[in-house]
Scaffold this motif. Sequence first.
Motif, PDB file in Angstrom:
ATOM      1  N   LYS A  82       0.778  -1.183  -0.004  1.00  0.00           N
ATOM      2  CA  LYS A  82      -0.043   0.112  -0.001  1.00  0.00           C
ATOM      3  C   LYS A  82       0.933   1.218   0.015  1.00  0.00           C
ATOM      4  CE  LYS A  82      -4.588   0.657   1.907  1.00  0.00           C
ATOM      5  NZ  LYS A  82      -4.716   2.285   1.568  1.00  0.00           N
ATOM      6  N   ASN A  97      -1.263  -7.005  -6.314  1.00  0.00           N
ATOM      7  CA  ASN A  97      -0.965  -5.593  -5.947  1.00  0.00           C
ATOM      8  C   ASN A  97      -2.071  -5.120  -4.765  1.00  0.00           C
ATOM      9  OD1 ASN A  97      -1.207  -2.717  -5.938  1.00  0.00           O
ATOM     10  ND2 ASN A  97      -2.062  -2.732  -7.870  1.00  0.00           N
ATOM     11  N   PRO A 121      -5.774  -2.611  -8.608  1.00  0.00           N
ATOM     12  CA  PRO A 121      -5.825  -3.334  -7.339  1.00  0.00           C
ATOM     13  C   PRO A 121      -6.178  -4.652  -7.315  1.00  0.00           C
ATOM     14  CG  PRO A 121      -6.729  -1.138  -7.320  1.00  0.00           C
ATOM     15  CD  PRO A 121      -6.417  -1.582  -8.551  1.00  0.00           C
ATOM     16  N   ASN A 122      -5.573  -5.506  -6.340  1.00  0.00           N
ATOM     17  CA  ASN A 122      -5.999  -6.835  -6.177  1.00  0.00           C
ATOM     18  C   ASN A 122      -5.718  -7.875  -7.248  1.00  0.00           C
ATOM     19  OD1 ASN A 122      -7.002  -6.228  -3.654  1.00  0.00           O
ATOM     20  ND2 ASN A 122      -8.790  -5.684  -4.538  1.00  0.00           N
ATOM     21  N   ASP A 177      -1.984  -2.454  -3.309  1.00  0.00           N
ATOM     22  CA  ASP A 177      -2.121  -0.996  -3.384  1.00  0.00           C
ATOM     23  C   ASP A 177      -3.686  -0.578  -4.145  1.00  0.00           C
ATOM     24  OD1 ASP A 177      -1.520   1.620  -2.672  1.00  0.00           O
ATOM     25  OD2 ASP A 177      -0.108   1.762  -4.394  1.00  0.00           O
ATOM     26  N   THR A 178      -3.934   0.892  -3.593  1.00  0.00           N
ATOM     27  CA  THR A 178      -5.169   1.282  -4.463  1.00  0.00           C
ATOM     28  C   THR A 178      -4.825   1.843  -5.885  1.00  0.00           C
ATOM     29  OG1 THR A 178      -4.704   3.284  -3.228  1.00  0.00           O
ATOM     30  CG2 THR A 178      -6.576   1.638  -2.197  1.00  0.00           C
TER      31      THR A 178
END
Length: 261
Positions: free
Chosen positions: A19, A46, A75-76, A48-49
């Motif tokens: 993040k 990932n 993300p994801n 993070d946003t």
Amino acid sequence: MALPAQSAFAATINATIVKGATNLADKAYSPNPINAAQGDTVTWTNADTAAHTVTQGNPSEGQVEGGFDSGIMGPNKTFSHTFDEEGNFAYYCLLHPTMVGTVLVGEGGGGDNGNGGENGNGDGATKETEVETEYDGQTYTIKSKSENAHVIDATINPSESVGVDFEGSGPVELTLPRSMIENITMVSTDEGEIEFQEVNSTATDTTISFTLPEGQTFAEITGTKVVPEFGVIAALVLAASLVAMVGIARFKGSSLGFGRF
Ligand SMILES: [Cu+2]
């Protein structure tokens, strides 16, 4: 020299784009470095946003042609790559080129990713590693000999210095080609200058020794002669690009600063 540890079974190693990765430089990917054995698969997620990439190469030389590349990962999203060959593989984010990481494939791989336990290197054995760095079409090989401080990446700062990244810290012997740097005058870490000694000098290489203090994994080697030889021109180009970056930062009204670039 220690023999490479061979895994009986290929493993999958999980890694994360953390993040806030955009501003985390060599902490953007975790763990970093990733230690893998030949045949292991690394899967990055990932967390993070923001969107990122996992792209073989480094910010100064760019993407490795035919190398691994996740493409843009939202993300994801996850990306996996199987490492069939030994070596040190640098990668970075195409969208935020200050985000950098390394996958170390080979000796002692697999067990040293922060889940406890040194693997392979805990026996006090000295290990030799080397990396190649490229500048202006020339390839330079930098070698390290150390128990814990193994060279994983090197960057030429034209006419100024060579930045060297290590896995680990402690005493190290570093061999640098004279065609890349000569008359070494100073070694410093992120926290300032450290003592060094020239231990060997041949027609082609200089070997220096120094001790990276605990927790320090970067050394900047300064010499009176660093490629390219036409230093003034390079310095002007660098100055011009700095001006451009300052311009962009102002334009964006960035309050983040730009840290290392
Ligand atoms: Cu990114």
